[in-house]
Design a protein around this motif. Structure first.
Motif, short mmCIF file in Angstrom:
data_model
loop_
_atom_site.label_atom_id
_atom_site.label_comp_id
_atom_site.label_asym_id
_atom_site.label_seq_id
_atom_site.Cartn_x
_atom_site.Cartn_y
_atom_site.Cartn_z
N VAL A 128 0.87 -1.17 0.00
CA VAL A 128 0.00 0.00 0.00
C VAL A 128 0.91 1.22 0.00
N TRP A 129 0.57 2.21 -0.86
CA TRP A 129 1.52 3.29 -1.07
C TRP A 129 0.96 4.63 -0.62
N ASN A 130 1.87 5.50 -0.25
CA ASN A 130 1.54 6.85 0.18
C ASN A 130 0.60 7.51 -0.83
N GLY A 131 -0.57 7.95 -0.37
CA GLY A 131 -1.53 8.61 -1.25
C GLY A 131 -2.64 7.72 -1.75
N ASP A 132 -2.54 6.39 -1.55
CA ASP A 132 -3.61 5.48 -1.97
C ASP A 132 -4.88 5.81 -1.19
N GLN A 133 -6.02 5.84 -1.88
CA GLN A 133 -7.29 6.14 -1.24
C GLN A 133 -8.19 4.91 -1.22
N GLY A 134 -9.00 4.81 -0.18
CA GLY A 134 -9.93 3.70 -0.05
C GLY A 134 -11.13 4.11 0.78
N GLU A 135 -11.91 3.11 1.17
CA GLU A 135 -13.13 3.36 1.94
C GLU A 135 -13.20 2.40 3.11
N VAL A 136 -13.55 2.92 4.28
CA VAL A 136 -13.71 2.09 5.47
C VAL A 136 -14.95 1.22 5.29
N THR A 137 -14.78 -0.09 5.45
CA THR A 137 -15.92 -1.00 5.34
C THR A 137 -16.56 -1.26 6.69
N ARG A 138 -15.74 -1.29 7.75
CA ARG A 138 -16.29 -1.48 9.09
C ARG A 138 -15.20 -1.17 10.11
N VAL A 139 -15.63 -0.92 11.36
CA VAL A 139 -14.72 -0.73 12.48
C VAL A 139 -15.17 -1.66 13.58
#
Length: 728
Positions: A613-624
């Protein structure tokens, strides 16, 4: 369930319990998070543990620290904030421990036979006199050694975890230390916690200070001074510097309360141990020093002329069914005549067309060409523009998490005749070193980039230094093509570069690239207008305010920094509809659960080679779940345990630096006079050119005028240009 405290009191009280793990009720796929059934001492009360319990298994005895809480569905649970395995000392405990399946090669029956034979000395016999295990039927020499190795390893892990947690470190930090130093971990930490802080990611100078204090170190200990020097060099690298001068180092060390007289001694000691390089009046971390030297030498050698190939440009024109502009023809031909070519130009000047032409020409003559870019987003754009495969540099060089190194190097070079890298303004000196080391001596290199954008986040701005040195062939694309001129974004970007205000799209009109300036003065009014604007972009342009629009700002702190804007936009775009949680006394798990929630837009803050995983990669939280944050990044779901959450941040709003190499359907740039120190022309230019369809600037006129007028950039310490001119 019995309780020594009333339920209400237990909910608010931090406790330490000794528990025996009975059963794993749930474990996450990566093994970090678990729900365990356990029994407590004294009294063998039943309880359920939840938290980052890693590979804790039935049969183990744990000392856990945390608090009881009431779950709406599952009832009372003990939320673990830290834990340490406890080696059993009684015959019953040892039999349960060995027979749990935790130790390969031992089941319940064999465990009981071992305890029957050796009693409460069983573990001592296993770890110190393994040959005696053959006194028990069914155990031969090989099996005895395997059992002894497994028990020793588990015991060493338990001792390390207990030792480090006593110094204030969590399980994840303990695991990283053990991965780095193995069985010597405790002795290494005792010997120099400051060196551990520099060699193990996630343990900073302040943490090392706390560890050292617990170990009895004094403030004037020479090891503390040496640790401060390494810390300051690392911090300088994070700010883009390849080195620090002696005077800069001394000044910054004063801020860490390091006695000035200790600094020269620390520098000499670190240099003698090859942990630091002294070059005249400058101090380098050895990897950065080597990178600067090697990049200068390699680029200088690449820059020599090559044997020309006739007809290449015409072949590309036929393949693309077009005629190139003079500068584009020059660039295509140069790829066959020179080993090092730099193609620069602003938006709309034909960099993409030129890149396609280079690919077509190389292919037309049967040459092997590889395409790469620093980020996944940039690689995707390059792939779409050229209809050719393009990869991130890390993927191109075949990072191998198992070995912790790139498979492609000088010993296993790329199979290529020409390597083309896009978004070269993002290339720092260490990434350049790795890329150049994997390039065959016979291959050519083409760097495509815009030097007017912000410099790279990492140390050593390679593109700017290369252009400043005069080494290599440079083709500057300056003609803005007619189709691009129709975009207000393109026109505005070029006006910014020339020191003039961008002209916004006329009211009531729509174009291929709209640009608007929204004048708002006060921070509170800007925040309100920002939320309103995002919703308007949804209704007018059909742009999703989270997925299609990136909010940008120059800095992290302040009412209009990323921290404040992310809280604002999280509340507006992804409100927490759950009942407010009970106060959690500020423990790390509670804070992380309040910070992130399912549906949040998040960004990776640094390269994680192990998980790719690289600096600046974006994603979405699926659960906590119990403080573990699960994130969908591309086609993978990754988990972030509490002490790894500093690698993750909300990304509804980002700094302009963090989106270099990225492009979005729309951006909203927040500018205000409170951003004074960071308002520069490259920052404004970089932000506006991140947008394809729509760019909108919200702020006051003074901030916009300041950014346009300020061509002064923060100076970074690098000697690459100077080394390029004398390399060879």
């Amino acid at each position: 369930m019995k309780s020594r405290l009333a339920p209400q009191q237990r909910m608010r009280t931090e406790e330490t319990l000794t528990v025996h793990v009975q059963e794993a009720l749930y474990r996450s796929a990566d093994g970090l998070f678990a729900v365990l059934s356990a029994s407590t001492e004294p009294g063998e009360e039943r309880c359920v543990l939840v938290g980052e319990l890693r590979d804790s298994a039935p049969g183990e005895t744990l000392r856990v620290h945390g608090h009881f809480e009431q779950h709406a569905t599952y009832g009372q649970r003990f939320r673990v904030t830290s834990y340490a395995p406890v080696t059993p000392t009684t015959a019953v405990g040892i039999a349960r421990y060995l027979g749990s399946g935790l130790i390969p090669g031992i089941g319940p029956a064999l465990a009981q036979r071992l305890v029957t034979r050796f009693g409460d000395r069983t573990l001592d016999v296993i770890t110190t006199a393994a040959a005696r295990l053959r006194e028990v039927g069914g155990i031969g020499p090989q099996r005895a050694n395997a059992i002894a190795d497994a028990v020793r390893s588990r015991k060493a892990e338990a001792e390390l975890l207990s030792f480090l947690q006593g110094l204030g470190l969590g399980p994840s930090s303990a695991k990283r230390i053990r991965q780095k130093y193995g069985d010597a971990s405790i002795s290494v930490v005792r010997e120099d916690p400051y060196l551990v802080a520099e060699q193990v990611h996630g343990i900073g100078f302040r943490t090392a200070d706390a560890m050292a204090s617990a170990l009895g170190y004094g403030q004037d200990d020479p090891r503390r001074a040496a640790g401060a020097v390494l810390h300051l060099l690392g911090r300088a690298a994070d700010e883009g510097h390849s080195f620090l001068t002696q005077s800069e180092l001394t000044k910054q060390a004063h801020g860490l309360d390091v006695p000035e007289q200790r600094i020269p001694e620390a520098v000499r000691d670190l240099a003698a141990r090859e942990l630091l390089v002294v070059d005249a009046d400058t101090l380098y971390a050895p990897p950065l020093y080597r990178a600067e030297l090697e990049v200068a030498e390699r680029l200088h050698k690449l820059a020599g002329p090559r044997k020309a190939l006739d007809g290449a440009t015409e072949a590309a024109e036929r393949a693309m069914e077009t005629w190139f502009a003079p500068a584009q023809r020059l660039a295509v031909q140069a790829t066959f005549e020179h080993g090092l070519l730099v193609v620069t130009g602003g938006p709309g000047t034909g960099k993409t067309t030129t890149t396609r032409a280079i690919v077509a020409a190389q292919r037309a003559l049967g040459r092997r060409i590889l395409l790469c870019a620093p980020t996944g987003r940039a690689a995707k754009r390059l792939r779409e523009a050229t209809s050719a495969d393009a990869q991130t540099i890390h993927r191109l060089l075949e990072w191998n998490p198992a070995t912790g190194a790139f498979a492609r190097s000088a010993h296993n070079p790329l199979e290529v005749d020409l390597l083309l890298m896009d978004e070269a303004s993002m290339l720092d000196v260490q990434l350049a070193q790795r890329l150049l080391s994997a390039l065959p001596r016979s291959a050519a290199l083409v760097l495509v980039g815009d030097p007017d954008q912000l410099p790279p986040i990492g140390p050593g701005p390679v593109l700017r230094e290369l252009l400043a040195s005069g080494v290599g062939t440079v083709v500057r694309l300056t003609e803005v093509f007619r189709q691009a001129e129709e975009s207000a974004i393109v026109r505005g970007a070029h006006r910014i570069l020339s020191g003039r205000r961008p002209v916004p799209t006329a009211p009531g009109t729509r174009g291929s690239g709209d640009l608007f300036l929204v004048r708002v003065g006060e921070p509170a009014a800007i925040q309100a207008r920002l939320v309103e604007t995002l919703e308007r972009m949804r209704t007018v342009y059909g742009l999703h305010p989270v997925h299609d629009v990136q909010v940008l700002t120059p800095m992290r702190k302040g009412p209009l920094g990323t921290d404040a804007l992310n809280r604002l936009l999280q509340g507006a775009q992804n409100p927490d509809r759950r009942p407010a949680p009970a106060a959690l006394s500020g423990d790390a798990l509670g804070e992380s659960r309040l910070r992130f929630r399912a549906g949040d837009k998040v960004m990776q803050l640094r390269n994680d080679y192990e998980r790719e995983v690289w600096n600046g990669d974006q994603g979405e939280v699926t659960r906590v779940d119990a403080g573990i944050v699960f994130v969908q990044l591309g086609n993978r779901e990754l988990s972030y345990e509490p002490d790894a959450l500093d690698a993750l941040t909300l990304a509804y709003a980002c700094t302009v630096h963090k989106v270099q190499g990225s492009e979005f359907p729309a951006i909203v740039l927040v500018l205000h006079s409170t951003h004074h120190m960071l308002l520069t022309r490259p920052l404004l230019y970089t932000a506006v050119t991140r947008a394809r369809r729509l760019a909108l600037v919200i702020g006051d006129d003074r901030a916009l005028d300041r950014a346009i007028a300020n061509t002064q950039e923060r100076r970074v310490n690098t000697r690459l240009a100077a080394r390029l001119t004398v390399a060879g």
